[in-house]
Design an enzyme around this catalytic site. Structure first.
Site, PDB file in Angstrom:
ATOM      1  CE1 TYR A  85      -3.984   2.169   0.416  1.00  0.00           C
ATOM      2  CE2 TYR A  85      -2.404   3.520   1.622  1.00  0.00           C
ATOM      3  CZ  TYR A  85      -3.621   3.387   0.968  1.00  0.00           C
ATOM      4  OH  TYR A  85      -4.471   4.458   0.875  1.00  0.00           O
ATOM      5  CG  PHE A 137      -7.341  17.887 -24.377  1.00  0.00           C
ATOM      6  CD1 PHE A 137      -7.519  17.379 -25.656  1.00  0.00           C
ATOM      7  CD2 PHE A 137      -7.651  17.079 -23.297  1.00  0.00           C
ATOM      8  CE1 PHE A 137      -7.987  16.084 -25.840  1.00  0.00           C
ATOM      9  CE2 PHE A 137      -8.116  15.779 -23.489  1.00  0.00           C
ATOM     10  CZ  PHE A 137      -8.282  15.283 -24.762  1.00  0.00           C
ATOM     11  CB  THR A 138     -12.186  17.718 -23.961  1.00  0.00           C
ATOM     12  OG1 THR A 138     -11.299  16.596 -23.858  1.00  0.00           O
ATOM     13  CG2 THR A 138     -12.569  17.921 -25.423  1.00  0.00           C
ATOM     14  CG  ASP A 228      -1.234  17.929 -21.595  1.00  0.00           C
ATOM     15  OD1 ASP A 228      -0.609  16.860 -21.576  1.00  0.00           O
ATOM     16  OD2 ASP A 228      -2.466  17.995 -21.766  1.00  0.00           O
ATOM     17  CE  LYS A 271      -4.070  10.490 -24.314  1.00  0.00           C
ATOM     18  NZ  LYS A 271      -4.878  10.562 -23.086  1.00  0.00           N
ATOM     19  NE  ARG A 395     -12.065  15.270 -29.773  1.00  0.00           N
ATOM     20  CZ  ARG A 395     -11.924  14.906 -28.492  1.00  0.00           C
ATOM     21  NH1 ARG A 395     -10.747  14.630 -27.988  1.00  0.00           N
ATOM     22  NH2 ARG A 395     -12.965  14.803 -27.709  1.00  0.00           N
ATOM     23  CG  PHE A 462     -16.669  14.639 -26.362  1.00  0.00           C
ATOM     24  CD1 PHE A 462     -16.470  15.779 -25.598  1.00  0.00           C
ATOM     25  CD2 PHE A 462     -15.796  13.573 -26.205  1.00  0.00           C
ATOM     26  CE1 PHE A 462     -15.412  15.851 -24.693  1.00  0.00           C
ATOM     27  CE2 PHE A 462     -14.735  13.641 -25.316  1.00  0.00           C
ATOM     28  CZ  PHE A 462     -14.548  14.781 -24.547  1.00  0.00           C
TER      29      PHE A 462
HETATM   30  N1  F0G Z   1      -4.133  16.037 -22.206  1.00  0.00           N
HETATM   31  C1  F0G Z   1      -4.152  15.646 -23.494  1.00  0.00           C
HETATM   32  C2  F0G Z   1      -3.386  16.422 -24.503  1.00  0.00           C
HETATM   33  C3  F0G Z   1      -4.898  14.526 -23.861  1.00  0.00           C
HETATM   34  O1  F0G Z   1      -4.920  14.144 -25.135  1.00  0.00           O
HETATM   35  C4  F0G Z   1      -5.618  13.814 -22.862  1.00  0.00           C
HETATM   36  C5  F0G Z   1      -6.428  12.668 -23.217  1.00  0.00           C
HETATM   37  C6  F0G Z   1      -5.568  14.268 -21.547  1.00  0.00           C
HETATM   38  C7  F0G Z   1      -4.797  15.379 -21.254  1.00  0.00           C
HETATM   39  C8  F0G Z   1      -6.320  13.584 -20.438  1.00  0.00           C
HETATM   40  O2  F0G Z   1      -5.729  12.395 -20.099  1.00  0.00           O
HETATM   41  O3  F0G Z   1      -7.393  10.641 -20.738  1.00  0.00           O
HETATM   42  O4  F0G Z   1      -5.460  10.125 -19.260  1.00  0.00           O
HETATM   43  O5  F0G Z   1      -7.346  11.474 -18.427  1.00  0.00           O
HETATM   44  N2  F0G Z   1      -6.724  12.379 -24.386  1.00  0.00           N
HETATM   45  C9  F0G Z   1      -7.427  11.220 -24.850  1.00  0.00           C
HETATM   46  C10 F0G Z   1      -7.612  11.313 -26.335  1.00  0.00           C
HETATM   47  C11 F0G Z   1      -8.676  10.898 -24.119  1.00  0.00           C
HETATM   48  O6  F0G Z   1      -8.303  10.440 -26.886  1.00  0.00           O
HETATM   49  O7  F0G Z   1      -7.050  12.215 -26.975  1.00  0.00           O
HETATM   50  P1  F0G Z   1      -6.534  11.083 -19.608  1.00  0.00           P
END
Ligand code: F0G
Length: 471
Positions: A85, A137-138, A228, A271, A395, A462
């Site tokens: 843990y 980014f979303t 990021d 990624k 997108r 989305f």
């Molecule tokens: N920042 C970027 C540039 C991303 O592309 C993503 C996720 C995140 C942050 C968030 O990270 O998913 O690990 O919580 N992108 C995915 C995509 C979902 O399909 O582009 P996460």
């Protein structure tokens, strides 16, 4: 039998190809879904590819997130999971890899990228703050908004033009940034939110020169810079390829220099790091570290696992060292370019230059007869699935969401469909199949009608929105 023309033989002879720096040891069978099954599945999914069961998908290009194939070494690392843990040995391996390759002092693990975005946003942003960045980014923007901030896009104008061939379309427009600082005051800007490569702009890189300039401008005003780093290894490859003075530096060296212009970072390890789950944040300031490390135990897990199993952290640590190898990253990006080049040759409108992790189809140009409030990009994702069982991601206006003040759609200038290539998963033959499917859908474009949204969730719509074809 006619002899082969000499010219062709000559071309074959002079050809120099890239190839993957690995061979396949384990395979996962996939099956072709029939037209009838596809029609049923997309209807049941409300014409939203996020709602399709993966078993109904032939080639899955929804995302490059968590979809990588791990190496034999990473799988071996899974067996070395220390599931204590507190104080798992794997955490210290991961921490050291992050410190070595990214250069930051303090590391906090999280279950994935948005866990880190949440902690960073809560630690740094106060109500009424403004956060400038090189395109939203979303999930990043949503966490900044939930913490009381407002995101302001300060990316160069070229990023919004899908045909502009600028080599670093992820760059910050320094005039836009300076004007914003003058307008709201440096005290209202907790940090500049940089990303490389820029996902929503088409996987476009930011240059080293631009990062350095942003740093200098921010130093003048006492503003911090956070990055990021989700696809920063890919960004480093583009710097090596395109920026003067970096052609002889390794991707690993470029990555470390890039990070040196920032005060910290958040990472979706799903990624670049070639793992199926994981994330972290890393900072140089002890006060931010203290806050994040305290909050992580509330939202993610203890500060030596943050929602990951020990085995996940081991695979991540090994993934970092594999990801920064020049031959790995070259073959990763060349595969994306292979697909993109076929589409360009066939006159299909895509975002150019071709970015790092995906091909982005320009749905606005493909369907000029479908207005943006009938979701051209969403329509194109459904058409691609119907044609060939290929899953892609919208997108465009659906991803962009609604303006929190007016309640209307935020109409982005880019209305795109992303064909995202998982790392080390598909072959060149899969890329051929994909390109041919896009061409078939493109040829049928004039007969295609838009969609109507019939269900809309409050956050990140989305993922779960539902649609029906317009009659
Ligand atoms: N920042 C970027 C540039 C991303 O592309 C993503 C996720 C995140 C942050 C968030 O990270 O998913 O690990 O919580 N992108 C995915 C995509 C979902 O399909 O582009 P996460």
């Amino acid at each position: 039998m006619p002899k082969k023309p000499l010219r062709t033989m000559g071309q074959q002879f002079n050809r120099r190809s890239w190839a993957e720096p690995w061979k396949i040891k384990v395979v996962e069978p996939i099956h072709m879904v029939s037209r009838e099954e596809r029609e049923k599945a997309i209807k049941q999914a409300g014409y939203n590819t996020f709602l399709l069961p993966a078993s109904e998908v032939y080639i899955d290009l929804l995302t490059d997130s968590g979809t990588s194939a791990m190496s034999d070494r990473q799988w071996a690392g899974m067996m070395l999971g220390d599931e204590s843990y507190a104080g798992s040995a794997n955490f210290y391996h991961m921490e050291k890899a992050i410190q070595d390759y990214y250069g930051y002092k303090y590391v906090v693990p999280t279950h994935q990228g948005r866990g880190a975005e949440h902690l960073m946003s809560q630690a740094l942003i106060k109500k009424g703050d403004t956060i400038p960045g090189n395109m939203y980014f979303t999930t990043t923007r949503l966490h900044q908004e939930l913490a009381g901030g407002t995101f302001v896009d300060v990316i160069i104008d070229e990023a919004h033009d899908p045909e502009n061939l600028h080599p670093f379309k992820g760059n910050v427009d320094l005039n836009k940034l300076e004007d914003l600082i003058k307008k709201v005051g440096a005290k209202k800007i907790p940090f500049v939110s940089l990303a490389g490569t820029v996902n929503m702009a088409g996987g476009q890189p930011i240059s080293m020169e631009n990062m350095r300039d942003v740093r200098n401008l921010c130093n003048k005003h006492g503003i911090r810079v956070y990055l990021d780093t989700t696809r920063m290894v890919e960004n480093s490859f583009f710097i090596q390829e395109r920026e003067e003075g970096y052609e002889d530096k390794s991707v690993a060296e470029i990555l470390k220099e890039s990070c040196s212009y920032t005060d910290g970072a958040w990472m979706s390890a799903k990624k670049d790091h070639l793992v199926n789950i994981g994330g972290w944040l890393a900072v140089n300031h002890e006060d931010v570290f203290e806050q994040a490390r305290n909050m992580v135990v509330v939202y993610e897990g203890l500060h030596t696992y943050g929602g990951m199993a020990g085995r996940d952290m081991e695979a991540l640590a090994i993934g970092i060292t594999e990801a920064v190898q020049d031959d790995h990253i070259q073959s990763r990006i060349e595969q994306v370019r292979y697909l993109g080049s076929l589409l360009v040759d066939w006159g299909i409108p895509i975002v150019q230059p071709i970015g790092g992790h995906a091909i982005f189809l320009n749905a606005k140009e493909m369907y000029p007869h479908i207005p943006q409030d009938q979701f051209p990009a969403q329509t194109l994702t459904a058409e691609l699935y119907l044609d060939s069982g290929i899953r892609t991601m919208e997108r465009g206006v659906v991803s962009s969401g609604r303006d929190p003040i007016t309640g209307d759609h935020k109409y982005p200038s880019l209305e795109l469909v992303r064909l995202t290539i998982p790392r080390r998963v598909y072959t060149q033959a899969h890329m051929d199949i994909t390109a041919e499917a896009v061409r078939a859908v493109y040829e049928n474009r004039k007969n295609t009608k838009g969609l109507e949204m019939v269900y809309e969730p409050k956050y990140l719509r989305f993922f779960q929105a539902r649609f029906e074809p317009i009659k």
